[in-house]
Scaffold this active site. Structure first.
Site, PDB file in Angstrom:
ATOM      1  N   ASP A  11       0.853  -1.208   0.000  1.00 59.60           N
ATOM      2  CA  ASP A  11       0.000   0.000   0.000  1.00 59.60           C
ATOM      3  C   ASP A  11       0.884   1.253   0.000  1.00 59.60           C
ATOM      4  O   ASP A  11       0.894   2.047   0.933  1.00 59.60           O
ATOM      5  CB  ASP A  11      -0.952   0.012   1.212  1.00 59.60           C
ATOM      6  CG  ASP A  11      -0.229   0.027   2.563  1.00 59.60           C
ATOM      7  OD1 ASP A  11      -0.839   0.483   3.538  1.00 59.60           O
ATOM      8  OD2 ASP A  11       0.940  -0.414   2.618  1.00 59.60           O
ATOM      9  N   ASP A  16       6.713   1.221   2.062  1.00 59.84           N
ATOM     10  CA  ASP A  16       6.458   0.281   0.969  1.00 59.84           C
ATOM     11  C   ASP A  16       7.362   0.604  -0.222  1.00 59.84           C
ATOM     12  O   ASP A  16       7.890  -0.298  -0.883  1.00 59.84           O
ATOM     13  CB  ASP A  16       4.999   0.367   0.505  1.00 59.84           C
ATOM     14  CG  ASP A  16       3.997   0.117   1.602  1.00 59.84           C
ATOM     15  OD1 ASP A  16       3.764   1.023   2.411  1.00 59.84           O
ATOM     16  OD2 ASP A  16       3.475  -1.011   1.669  1.00 59.84           O
ATOM     17  N   ASN A  40      -2.398   2.790   3.564  1.00 60.01           N
ATOM     18  CA  ASN A  40      -1.756   4.096   3.780  1.00 60.01           C
ATOM     19  C   ASN A  40      -2.544   5.203   3.106  1.00 60.01           C
ATOM     20  O   ASN A  40      -2.598   6.329   3.596  1.00 60.01           O
ATOM     21  CB  ASN A  40      -0.326   4.072   3.235  1.00 60.01           C
ATOM     22  CG  ASN A  40       0.610   3.344   4.165  1.00 60.01           C
ATOM     23  OD1 ASN A  40       0.446   3.397   5.373  1.00 60.01           O
ATOM     24  ND2 ASN A  40       1.567   2.632   3.606  1.00 60.01           N
ATOM     25  N   THR A 124       2.703  -6.048   2.625  1.00 60.52           N
ATOM     26  CA  THR A 124       3.188  -5.003   3.541  1.00 60.52           C
ATOM     27  C   THR A 124       2.118  -3.936   3.788  1.00 60.52           C
ATOM     28  O   THR A 124       2.430  -2.784   4.110  1.00 60.52           O
ATOM     29  CB  THR A 124       4.466  -4.321   2.991  1.00 60.52           C
ATOM     30  OG1 THR A 124       4.155  -3.703   1.736  1.00 60.52           O
ATOM     31  CG2 THR A 124       5.587  -5.321   2.827  1.00 60.52           C
ATOM     32  N   PHE A 165      -1.038  -1.003  12.565  1.00 62.15           N
ATOM     33  CA  PHE A 165      -1.956  -0.470  11.549  1.00 62.15           C
ATOM     34  C   PHE A 165      -2.423  -1.532  10.548  1.00 62.15           C
ATOM     35  O   PHE A 165      -3.623  -1.654  10.277  1.00 62.15           O
ATOM     36  CB  PHE A 165      -1.289   0.689  10.803  1.00 62.15           C
ATOM     37  CG  PHE A 165      -2.150   1.255   9.702  1.00 62.15           C
ATOM     38  CD1 PHE A 165      -1.984   0.818   8.396  1.00 62.15           C
ATOM     39  CD2 PHE A 165      -3.136   2.198   9.970  1.00 62.15           C
ATOM     40  CE1 PHE A 165      -2.784   1.308   7.372  1.00 62.15           C
ATOM     41  CE2 PHE A 165      -3.939   2.704   8.954  1.00 62.15           C
ATOM     42  CZ  PHE A 165      -3.769   2.259   7.655  1.00 62.15           C
ATOM     43  N   ASN A 166      -1.513  -2.299   9.938  1.00 65.79           N
ATOM     44  CA  ASN A 166      -1.898  -3.228   8.862  1.00 65.79           C
ATOM     45  C   ASN A 166      -2.912  -4.261   9.350  1.00 65.79           C
ATOM     46  O   ASN A 166      -3.828  -4.650   8.615  1.00 65.79           O
ATOM     47  CB  ASN A 166      -0.665  -3.951   8.302  1.00 65.79           C
ATOM     48  CG  ASN A 166       0.204  -3.042   7.462  1.00 65.79           C
ATOM     49  OD1 ASN A 166      -0.246  -2.003   6.981  1.00 65.79           O
ATOM     50  ND2 ASN A 166       1.466  -3.397   7.311  1.00 65.79           N
ATOM     51  N   HIS A 241       9.616   0.051   8.380  1.00 66.91           N
ATOM     52  CA  HIS A 241       8.877  -1.196   8.596  1.00 66.91           C
ATOM     53  C   HIS A 241       8.988  -2.197   7.427  1.00 66.91           C
ATOM     54  O   HIS A 241       9.485  -3.308   7.579  1.00 66.91           O
ATOM     55  CB  HIS A 241       7.386  -0.899   8.786  1.00 66.91           C
ATOM     56  CG  HIS A 241       7.062   0.113   9.835  1.00 66.91           C
ATOM     57  ND1 HIS A 241       7.047  -0.159  11.196  1.00 66.91           N
ATOM     58  CD2 HIS A 241       6.704   1.414   9.712  1.00 66.91           C
ATOM     59  CE1 HIS A 241       6.687   0.924  11.857  1.00 66.91           C
ATOM     60  NE2 HIS A 241       6.481   1.896  10.990  1.00 66.91           N
ATOM     61  N   ASP A 242       8.462  -1.804   6.267  1.00 70.79           N
ATOM     62  CA  ASP A 242       8.164  -2.781   5.213  1.00 70.79           C
ATOM     63  C   ASP A 242       9.374  -3.491   4.610  1.00 70.79           C
ATOM     64  O   ASP A 242       9.271  -4.697   4.311  1.00 70.79           O
ATOM     65  CB  ASP A 242       7.344  -2.098   4.115  1.00 70.79           C
ATOM     66  CG  ASP A 242       5.960  -1.727   4.613  1.00 70.79           C
ATOM     67  OD1 ASP A 242       5.318  -0.869   3.988  1.00 70.79           O
ATOM     68  OD2 ASP A 242       5.516  -2.293   5.637  1.00 70.79           O
TER      69      ASP A 242
HETATM   70  O1  RIB Z   1       2.311  -0.012  10.888  1.00 71.03           O
HETATM   71  C1  RIB Z   1       3.218   0.154   9.815  1.00 71.03           C
HETATM   72  C2  RIB Z   1       2.622  -0.350   8.546  1.00 71.03           C
HETATM   73  O2  RIB Z   1       1.470   0.418   8.224  1.00 71.03           O
HETATM   74  C3  RIB Z   1       3.567  -0.192   7.341  1.00 71.03           C
HETATM   75  O3  RIB Z   1       3.319  -1.209   6.419  1.00 71.03           O
HETATM   76  C4  RIB Z   1       3.164   1.128   6.775  1.00 71.03           C
HETATM   77  O4  RIB Z   1       3.469   1.231   5.377  1.00 71.03           O
HETATM   78  C5  RIB Z   1       1.678   1.082   6.985  1.00 71.03           C
HETATM   79  O5  RIB Z   1       1.108   0.326   5.939  1.00 71.03           O
HETATM   80 CA    CA Z   2       2.774  -0.629   4.086  1.00 73.23          CA
END
Ligand code: RIB
Ligand code: CA
Length: 312
Positions: A11, A16, A40, A124, A165-166, A241-242
């Site tokens: 996303d 990403d 996102n 991701t 979040f994801n 993160h990703d």
């Molecule tokens: O919490 C972080 C995640 O949420 C990452 O994948 C960021 O790109 C968002 O999608």
């Molecule tokens: Ca992401």
């Protein structure tokens, strides 16, 4: 070295974008396709961002537009981190090609069905597309080697005290994926909050001197603002993160991990979207997830710099 055959579901989203740069620049992967999730930003923006990033990197793989919203819940977006476009900061080229005319579920199913080898899936973003894929085509799970995802966390959250979040964005989809029986590697917040990028790393990326290196640096300058203002504990670093979900496939030895039984909470008033990690195996269940919790940060940054140096 044989390239690892993968499908990426993302996303874009700043981190990403760096994940895609690592995947394409490292030359370690046979990337069969990209599908985009709403997370996102809206689906409209994430699919456009994926096409822009491929155009920037002068790479072309099939891009499939995914679900417009979570399975059951209303869409939530992270524009407070990624901005109005989802990739605020740099200027990006207009895409020179379009997404495929069929939806992600159909496109990914076709690729998996036609593949002579099992494929690894790297999500991701929210897991809506992957949950739909294995629900509409349950037999397709036999063609999935592993799911290496960014999401969740053992002891922390970022959109609620315990949810990442994801997973939080589509907990029902995450519950389907985590209970699917497909082997999972989970790069959750425990490891990604150690996968920090600092100003000196961004300067190093910019000095590579390529268009992709400049965009990566501009993306990270924007992305770092949220962390400087909201995650004071990270001492000015931004949690990248990703790319962890890709880096583990490349060099698992730079990570620390533990095989755990993990399921997703979908009902709790305070805990919905939590990946419930049975770290001490108190339930005596068979572990289904390799949970990452630490990494060699310097090597991680080196991998990103090496990949960026191989992109235009
Ligand atoms: O919490 C972080 C995640 O949420 C990452 O994948 C960021 O790109 C968002 O999608
Ligand atoms: Ca992401």
């Amino acid at each position: 070295m044989k390239r690892i055959p993968i499908i990426i579901d993302c996303d874009p989203g700043h981190d990403d974008a760096l994940m895609l740069m690592l995947a394409f620049g490292s030359e370690r992967f046979d990337i069969k396709a990209i599908s985009t999730s709403a997370g996102n930003q809206t689906q409209e923006k994430t699919v456009s961002n994926a096409l822009k990033l491929l155009t920037l990197m002068e790479r072309r793989v099939p891009v499939f537009r995914g679900a417009e919203k979570p399975l059951l819940r209303d869409l939530i977006i992270a524009d407070y981190v990624h901005g109005e476009t989802g990739l605020d900061g740099p200027s990006l080229p207009q895409p020179i090609f379009e997404a495929e005319p069929i939806p992600a579920v159909e496109g990914l199913a076709l690729i998996l069905q036609q593949s002579e080898e099992k494929l690894t899936i790297v999500p991701t973003g929210p897991l809506t597309n992957i949950a739909l894929l294995i629900s509409v085509y349950p037999q397709i799970k036999d063609k999935i080697e592993r799911i290496s995802l960014m999401g969740g966390g053992i002891f922390r959250g970022n959109i609620s005290p315990l949810a990442e979040f994801n997973i939080y964005a589509d907990p029902e989809a995450a519950a389907i994926v985590f209970s699917s029986g497909v082997p999972i590697t989970m790069a959750g917040l425990d490891v990604t909050h150690r996968a920090l990028v600092f100003q000196e790393d961004i300067i190093q990326f910019r000095k590579i001197g390529t268009q992709t290196g400049k965009v990566a640096a501009d993306l990270l300058d924007f992305f770092s603002k949220f962390y400087r203002e909201n995650r004071l504990e990270l001492n000015g670093g931004a949690a990248l993160h990703d790319p962890c979900a890709i880096a583990w496939l490349m060099e698992p030895e730079i990570f620390k991990s533990k095989a755990c039984y993990v399921q997703v909470e979908t009902q709790g008033q305070l805990t919905t979207g939590t990946t419930v990690v049975d770290f001490y195996n108190v339930l005596s269940q068979t572990p289904n997830v390799e949970v990452l919790y630490d990494l060699d940060r310097k090597r991680y940054i080196e991998m990103l710099a090496d990949a960026l140096a191989k992109l235009p």
